[in-house]
Motif scaffolding. Structure first.
Motif, PDB file in Angstrom:
ATOM      1  N   GLY A 350      13.788 -13.868   1.203  1.00 29.19           N
ATOM      2  CA  GLY A 350      13.023 -13.263   2.287  1.00 29.19           C
ATOM      3  C   GLY A 350      12.426 -11.933   1.896  1.00 29.19           C
ATOM      4  N   ARG A 351      13.223 -11.075   1.246  1.00 33.33           N
ATOM      5  CA  ARG A 351      12.717  -9.757   0.864  1.00 33.33           C
ATOM      6  C   ARG A 351      11.634  -9.846  -0.205  1.00 33.33           C
ATOM      7  NH1 ARG A 351      18.519  -7.200  -0.090  1.00 33.33           N
ATOM      8  NH2 ARG A 351      19.072  -9.394   0.136  1.00 33.33           N
ATOM      9  N   ILE A 352      11.805 -10.713  -1.168  1.00 32.06           N
ATOM     10  CA  ILE A 352      10.805 -10.841  -2.223  1.00 32.06           C
ATOM     11  C   ILE A 352       9.533 -11.484  -1.675  1.00 32.06           C
ATOM     12  CG2 ILE A 352      10.315 -11.963  -4.433  1.00 32.06           C
ATOM     13  CD1 ILE A 352      13.256 -11.477  -5.168  1.00 32.06           C
ATOM     14  N   ALA A 353       9.695 -12.476  -0.794  1.00 37.08           N
ATOM     15  CA  ALA A 353       8.520 -13.086  -0.161  1.00 37.08           C
ATOM     16  C   ALA A 353       7.753 -12.052   0.657  1.00 37.08           C
ATOM     17  CB  ALA A 353       8.952 -14.251   0.725  1.00 37.08           C
ATOM     18  N   SER A 354       8.472 -11.171   1.340  1.00 37.13           N
ATOM     19  CA  SER A 354       7.789 -10.171   2.167  1.00 37.13           C
ATOM     20  C   SER A 354       7.004  -9.189   1.309  1.00 37.13           C
ATOM     21  CB  SER A 354       8.810  -9.414   3.028  1.00 37.13           C
ATOM     22  OG  SER A 354       9.632  -8.571   2.240  1.00 37.13           O
ATOM     23  N   SER A 355       7.486  -8.914   0.089  1.00 39.14           N
ATOM     24  CA  SER A 355       6.746  -8.029  -0.805  1.00 39.14           C
ATOM     25  C   SER A 355       5.415  -8.649  -1.186  1.00 39.14           C
ATOM     26  CB  SER A 355       7.583  -7.749  -2.060  1.00 39.14           C
ATOM     27  OG  SER A 355       8.803  -7.137  -1.726  1.00 39.14           O
ATOM     28  N   PHE A 356       5.426  -9.957  -1.487  1.00 35.70           N
ATOM     29  CA  PHE A 356       4.183 -10.656  -1.798  1.00 35.70           C
ATOM     30  C   PHE A 356       3.228 -10.621  -0.601  1.00 35.70           C
ATOM     31  CE2 PHE A 356       6.464 -12.347  -5.402  1.00 35.70           C
ATOM     32  CZ  PHE A 356       5.466 -12.668  -6.321  1.00 35.70           C
ATOM     33  N   ARG A 357       3.756 -10.925   0.572  1.00 40.59           N
ATOM     34  CA  ARG A 357       2.888 -11.003   1.749  1.00 40.59           C
ATOM     35  C   ARG A 357       2.325  -9.633   2.132  1.00 40.59           C
ATOM     36  NH1 ARG A 357       6.630 -15.198   3.496  1.00 40.59           N
ATOM     37  NH2 ARG A 357       5.458 -17.161   3.585  1.00 40.59           N
ATOM     38  N   THR A 358       3.136  -8.596   2.005  1.00 43.32           N
ATOM     39  CA  THR A 358       2.660  -7.260   2.332  1.00 43.32           C
ATOM     40  C   THR A 358       1.540  -6.850   1.382  1.00 43.32           C
ATOM     41  OG1 THR A 358       4.827  -6.639   3.215  1.00 43.32           O
ATOM     42  CG2 THR A 358       3.330  -4.846   2.634  1.00 43.32           C
ATOM     43  N   ALA A 359       1.724  -7.150   0.092  1.00 45.27           N
ATOM     44  CA  ALA A 359       0.678  -6.847  -0.887  1.00 45.27           C
ATOM     45  C   ALA A 359      -0.599  -7.620  -0.571  1.00 45.27           C
ATOM     46  CB  ALA A 359       1.160  -7.175  -2.293  1.00 45.27           C
ATOM     47  N   SER A 360      -0.443  -8.892  -0.211  1.00 45.51           N
ATOM     48  CA  SER A 360      -1.602  -9.719   0.108  1.00 45.51           C
ATOM     49  C   SER A 360      -2.346  -9.172   1.315  1.00 45.51           C
ATOM     50  CB  SER A 360      -1.162 -11.159   0.382  1.00 45.51           C
ATOM     51  OG  SER A 360      -0.541 -11.722  -0.752  1.00 45.51           O
ATOM     52  N   THR A 361      -1.596  -8.801   2.344  1.00 48.98           N
ATOM     53  CA  THR A 361      -2.215  -8.320   3.576  1.00 48.98           C
ATOM     54  C   THR A 361      -2.886  -6.971   3.357  1.00 48.98           C
ATOM     55  OG1 THR A 361      -0.525  -9.478   4.837  1.00 48.98           O
ATOM     56  CG2 THR A 361      -1.800  -7.825   6.006  1.00 48.98           C
ATOM     57  N   ALA A 362      -2.272  -6.120   2.541  1.00 44.38           N
ATOM     58  CA  ALA A 362      -2.879  -4.819   2.254  1.00 44.38           C
ATOM     59  C   ALA A 362      -4.185  -4.990   1.498  1.00 44.38           C
ATOM     60  CB  ALA A 362      -1.900  -3.962   1.453  1.00 44.38           C
ATOM     61  N   GLY A 363      -4.247  -6.025   0.642  1.00 50.43           N
ATOM     62  CA  GLY A 363      -5.450  -6.221  -0.158  1.00 50.43           C
ATOM     63  C   GLY A 363      -6.660  -6.654   0.649  1.00 50.43           C
ATOM     64  N   ALA A 364      -6.461  -7.472   1.693  1.00 49.14           N
ATOM     65  CA  ALA A 364      -7.579  -8.045   2.429  1.00 49.14           C
ATOM     66  C   ALA A 364      -8.437  -6.992   3.140  1.00 49.14           C
ATOM     67  CB  ALA A 364      -7.073  -9.098   3.418  1.00 49.14           C
ATOM     68  N   PRO A 365      -7.863  -6.106   3.980  1.00 48.81           N
ATOM     69  CA  PRO A 365      -8.723  -5.111   4.635  1.00 48.81           C
ATOM     70  C   PRO A 365      -9.314  -4.110   3.652  1.00 48.81           C
ATOM     71  CG  PRO A 365      -6.407  -4.717   5.159  1.00 48.81           C
ATOM     72  CD  PRO A 365      -6.465  -6.032   4.461  1.00 48.81           C
ATOM     73  N   LEU A 366      -8.558  -3.757   2.601  1.00 47.47           N
ATOM     74  CA  LEU A 366      -9.110  -2.862   1.587  1.00 47.47           C
ATOM     75  C   LEU A 366     -10.324  -3.499   0.915  1.00 47.47           C
ATOM     76  CD1 LEU A 366      -8.992  -0.370  -0.246  1.00 47.47           C
ATOM     77  CD2 LEU A 366      -7.335  -1.591  -1.671  1.00 47.47           C
ATOM     78  N   GLY A 367     -10.193  -4.791   0.595  1.00 47.59           N
ATOM     79  CA  GLY A 367     -11.304  -5.495  -0.026  1.00 47.59           C
ATOM     80  C   GLY A 367     -12.501  -5.607   0.897  1.00 47.59           C
ATOM     81  N   ALA A 368     -12.247  -5.819   2.190  1.00 44.05           N
ATOM     82  CA  ALA A 368     -13.352  -5.932   3.142  1.00 44.05           C
ATOM     83  C   ALA A 368     -14.184  -4.651   3.170  1.00 44.05           C
ATOM     84  CB  ALA A 368     -12.813  -6.251   4.530  1.00 44.05           C
ATOM     85  N   LEU A 369     -13.510  -3.508   3.203  1.00 42.72           N
ATOM     86  CA  LEU A 369     -14.228  -2.229   3.188  1.00 42.72           C
ATOM     87  C   LEU A 369     -14.968  -2.038   1.871  1.00 42.72           C
ATOM     88  CD1 LEU A 369     -11.511   0.074   4.803  1.00 42.72           C
ATOM     89  CD2 LEU A 369     -13.568  -0.827   5.893  1.00 42.72           C
TER      90      LEU A 369
END
Length: 422
Positions: A350-369
């Motif tokens: 769970g903790r390792i999966a959340s690290s992947f998902r948090t990184a993925s989610t952080a990347g999307a809005p940054l990329g949009a801008l």
């Protein structure tokens, strides 16, 4: 745990709980797609302010940045099956209440924002618990096939089936998509509650252990595993690129290619169709080449497809590029999640999966801008070329870990606990 042999590949048997989990995931994804399609349509009826309308979508990202790592730590502490059905029950009740408010004419922008934020906050626990639960239902050798079937079913439901349903539901009233979403949550909760799984064995937590310390422990384990660390960084780079591409794709199609709404719809359909094809191919590619090699292949093909989209000014070229991008994106997602599940200690998925998902989610809005800024400065095809560069960097970062027989490090003492399957 049960598996079945199919076409020479280890595949999860539909009995033993996986079939119910698959059905719950697909039904829930269908409801999510109905809701996320209907929310912006409702928002534009309530306000003309573009910033406020965009904030409804942003509320679907912010909780991952705030609570994503916390959700993973909680998922490793609790009974994941109970957490999943309880979360879906709460989400079903929330959406049902929202549907009632819409039906009675009490919808408002603050209510939309509160709903989007609350549902995504609950999702941080649900998604991490779901990822951690799957290895309890199927053998590790069958995780690749299980993930491929889950993701393909979800793509079929959310990417292709939901779209035509929304206009039909809206003819019966603005509340109907949300009422349908509530029903899918409640059905999914009942399916997950009926699962009979043995929770993973967890050793006693050290005295005084806190969620903050456990989150830090998960991040350290992820960082020490060279393969997982490289895949996480590569996934972040890819998601920054995809955020830039998706945010500006409508401009790429309608202005740079001089296409219309139908051309944009065709591009999105090509992407969805490619994703379905990739779901069927993902496990077979990994079986022949290995999981990290499958990621390298997927990233390389995606880089080439993005170069095609950004340099050839013809709609057929874009459709081919989007189909390849979707297919290889599914190959990437299936193998990235499976590699993470196979290499993570059972008590820390769970903790390792959340690290992947948090990184993925952080990347999307940054990329949009970033995509918007690049399109304005260098041209409407520039985001596709920028995304190609980011994907090429992602592939390059994975090359040192192409041999996946890298030891998994135990969280307590840096001892080797096993080797990743070839």
């Amino acid at each position: 745990m049960t598996t079945a042999e199919a076409a020479g590949l280890r595949a999860p048997a539909w009995r033993g709980g996986f079939g119910r989990l698959w059905t719950a995931a697909v039904v829930s994804r269908l409801g999510d797609a109905l809701r996320t399609t209907a929310l912006p349509l409702l928002a534009v009826q309530l306000t003309d302010d573009p910033l406020i309308i965009a904030s409804v979508t942003a509320c679907g990202y912010v909780p991952w940045l705030l609570f994503g790592l916390l959700g993973g730590a909680v998922a490793d502490r609790v009974d994941q099956r109970r957490a999943m059905w309880a979360v879906d029950l709460v989400r079903g009740l929330l959406v049902a209440g929202f549907a009632l408010a819409v039906g009675l004419g009490h919808a408002s922008i603050p209510l939309l924002l509160a709903l989007a934020f609350s549902l995504t906050t609950l999702q941080t626990l649900f998604d991490n618990a779901s990822t951690a639960l799957l290895p309890s239902l199927v053998d590790r050798e069958a995780l690749g096939s299980a993930n491929a079937r889950l993701m393909t079913g979800q793509q079929l439901a959310g990417g292709l089936l939901a779209g035509p349903f929304v206009p039909l539901l809206l003819t019966a009233g603005a509340a109907m998509p949300f009422a349908a979403d509530a029903g899918t949550y409640l059905l999914a909760a009942a399916l997950v509650a009926s699962l009979r799984v043995r929770p993973p064995e967890r050793g006693p937590r050290p005295a005084g252990s806190t969620l903050r310390a456990e989150i830090g422990e998960g991040l350290r384990v992820l960082w020490r595993d060279r393969a997982l660390r490289s895949v996480c960084v590569a996934t972040l780079l890819c998601n920054i690129g995809m955020g830039a591409l998706i945010a500006t794709l409508v401009l790429h199609v309608t202005r740079w290619l001089h296409g219309g709404d139908a051309a944009y719809a065709a591009a999105m359909t090509a992407y969805a169709a490619g994703s379905l094809a990739g779901g069927f191919a993902a496990q077979r590619i990994a079986r022949k080449a290995g999981r990290v090699a499958a990621l390298l292949l997927a990233g390389t093909v995606q880089t080439a497809s993005l170069l095609l989209a950004g340099t050839v000014r013809h709609l057929p070229a874009l459709l081919v590029a989007m189909a390849l991008l979707g297919a290889m994106g599914m190959v990437w997602n299936v193998n990235q999640v499976t590699l993470m599940q196979q290499r993570s200690p059972d008590a820390m998925v769970g903790r390792i999966a959340s690290s992947f998902r948090t990184a993925s989610t952080a990347g999307a809005p940054l990329g949009a801008l970033l995509g918007g800024a690049v399109a304005g400065a260098f041209g409407l095809n520039a985001p596709a070329l920028l995304t190609a560069v980011l994907f090429a960097l992602a592939v390059t970062s994975l090359i040192p870990t192409r041999k996946v027989d890298v030891p998994v490090v135990a969280p307590e003492d840096d001892a080797v606990t096993g080797h990743a399957p070839r």
